[in-house]
Design an enzyme around this catalytic site. Structure first.
Site, PDB file in Angstrom:
ATOM      1  N   ARG A  63       0.820  -1.220   0.000  1.00 36.15           N
ATOM      2  CA  ARG A  63       0.000   0.000   0.000  1.00 36.15           C
ATOM      3  C   ARG A  63       0.855   1.272   0.000  1.00 36.15           C
ATOM      4  NH1 ARG A  63      -5.320   1.296   1.708  1.00 36.15           N
ATOM      5  NH2 ARG A  63      -5.630  -0.893   2.209  1.00 36.15           N
ATOM      6  N   ARG A 154      -4.208  -9.162  10.834  1.00 39.96           N
ATOM      7  CA  ARG A 154      -3.346  -8.843   9.699  1.00 39.96           C
ATOM      8  C   ARG A 154      -1.882  -8.927  10.090  1.00 39.96           C
ATOM      9  NH1 ARG A 154      -5.526  -3.507   6.691  1.00 39.96           N
ATOM     10  NH2 ARG A 154      -4.031  -4.332   5.165  1.00 39.96           N
ATOM     11  N   ASP A 272     -13.959   5.840   0.006  1.00 41.18           N
ATOM     12  CA  ASP A 272     -14.550   5.236   1.195  1.00 41.18           C
ATOM     13  C   ASP A 272     -15.616   6.115   1.838  1.00 41.18           C
ATOM     14  OD1 ASP A 272     -13.139   2.923   0.991  1.00 41.18           O
ATOM     15  OD2 ASP A 272     -11.816   3.277   2.697  1.00 41.18           O
ATOM     16  N   ALA A 285      -9.871   0.081  -3.171  1.00 39.49           N
ATOM     17  CA  ALA A 285      -8.969   1.056  -3.787  1.00 39.49           C
ATOM     18  C   ALA A 285      -9.342   1.290  -5.245  1.00 39.49           C
ATOM     19  CB  ALA A 285      -7.526   0.572  -3.681  1.00 39.49           C
TER      20      ALA A 285
END
Length: 384
Positions: A63, A154, A272, A285
């Site tokens: 990212r 994560r 978002d 994204a």
């Protein structure tokens, strides 16, 4: 991650060569793996029940590296950092918009684009005002994000730290994006950073809690043992992969209810703030980039007199498309965890999962843009 549809936008921006250098591998357009789906929630060797393939496959990035390329191409002087919007005001539907920031400064603009995320202040004000002017308190339900009932863990793993399999082969997720599926849980893993790092996201769901309040911080650190306990008894290669995560984080996954409108007068939502979605199709994204693609082309051609028609056109094209992906992302998560109408009937489930990606090539970006231009150029109804 992004898909072929978003890659097309990067190509049109002239940025494909730079993004190719930071992808897991340079995209070629050849048929590639989207995800390899396995049944994995038993201590025995799992099995594949669906291989999703498509042109370009799943294009993966770190990212931070992905964002850096965009930031590096911003013209000088257009970005002002460290600002947080408190409120905005507009005297008339077509008049300038006044902005007030936390630090006491103000600014004005012709169009306010709310790209301020899932907890958007701009969405909150827009919907509060709409609820008041329309005398419709039901609009207030769209302000706050909704907990999906899913907790995610994560972590990142260096490829060199992933041990080889018992037969001496390397872990399959180094070569292909994996979707390890179990009842009410699944594990997603894939390589990023030119294949040097494995990104792992594990998910554990309680579908009956979808929409219930979530008490506590959305994102926290947690002990590795909590993660390992959650997936204890899964097939060996899953347990082996998760044992490589040193410092996992825990995320309470939220999304938005599909919004009924994206703009009010000269204030418009994207990304978002408009359609925050669960991550089960890796589409968040890409959908934001599609918003920017359509909106930027419309604004580039807009006149002051036609501005609101351009925003109407953006909404007409992007709202149904993004809301469909938002809903489909949640449905996909239910499928991966055998909680959909298909259960674990693999003969029906596999094709259903494949169909979830049909939005990638059903309507091309160019067709959407042509539709948006036609709507923006359409005379107001009172002039017809």
């Amino acid at each position: 991650m992004i898909w072929a549809r978003t890659w097309r936008i990067l190509e049109m921006m002239g940025l494909a060569s730079e993004f190719s250098k930071i992808a897991h591998a340079p995209p070629t357009g050849a048929q590639g793996i989207g995800f390899d789906f396995r049944r994995s929630d038993s201590p025995h060797q799992g099995f594949r029940f669906k291989l999703v393939e498509m042109p370009y496959g799943c294009i993966r990035f770190h990212r931070a590296e992905f964002l850096d390329i965009f930031v590096n191409h911003l013209p000088q002087g257009v970005a002002h950092f460290g600002k947080r919007l408190v409120s905005y005001s507009q005297a008339s539907a077509t008049g300038p918009i006044s902005l007030s920031f936390v630090d006491g400064t103000t600014a004005s603009c012709d169009v306010l684009i709310g790209a301020d995320g899932i907890k958007s202040y701009i969405r909150a004000q827009m919907y509060r005002e709409a609820a008041e002017t329309r005398r419709d308190p039901s609009l207030l339900r769209y302000i706050q994000p909704v907990w999906t009932g899913t907790i995610a863990y994560r972590g990142l793993i260096r490829v060199q730290d992933v041990p080889r399999q018992r037969d001496g082969s390397q872990h399959r997720t180094i070569e292909a994006p994996m979707m390890y599926c179990g009842k009410s849980k699944h594990v997603v893993s894939y390589s990023i950073s030119q294949g040097d790092i494995i990104n792992v996201v594990t998910l554990a769901s309680q579908p009956e809690k979808h929409g219930q309040p979530y008490d506590g911080e959305w994102v926290t650190n947690c002990e590795r043992q909590e993660l390992l306990d959650c997936y204890s008894g899964w097939e060996p290669e899953v347990e082996q992969l998760l044992s490589c995560i040193e410092k996992p984080s825990r995320w309470a996954l939220h999304h938005l209810l599909p919004l009924p409108f994206y703009h009010k007068d000269g204030v418009v939502l994207m990304g978002d703030s408009a359609h925050a979605m669960s991550p089960h199709q890796g589409a968040g994204a890409g959908q934001a980039i599609e918003d920017a693609f359509i909106l930027s082309h419309l604004l580039a051609k807009a006149t002051p007199e036609g501005l609101l028609r351009s925003l109407d056109a953006y909404q007409a094209v992007r709202l149904p498309a993004a809301n469909s992906v938002l809903a489909g992302s949640y449905e996909s998560g239910m499928m991966y965890e055998f909680n959909s109408e298909y259960g674990d009937d693999y003969d029906r489930l596999g094709p259903a999962i494949q169909r979830q990606w049909s939005w990638i090539d059903e309507i091309s970006l160019e067709e959407e843009l042509v539709s948006a231009f036609k709507l923006a150029d359409k005379p107001p109804a009172n002039l017809l």
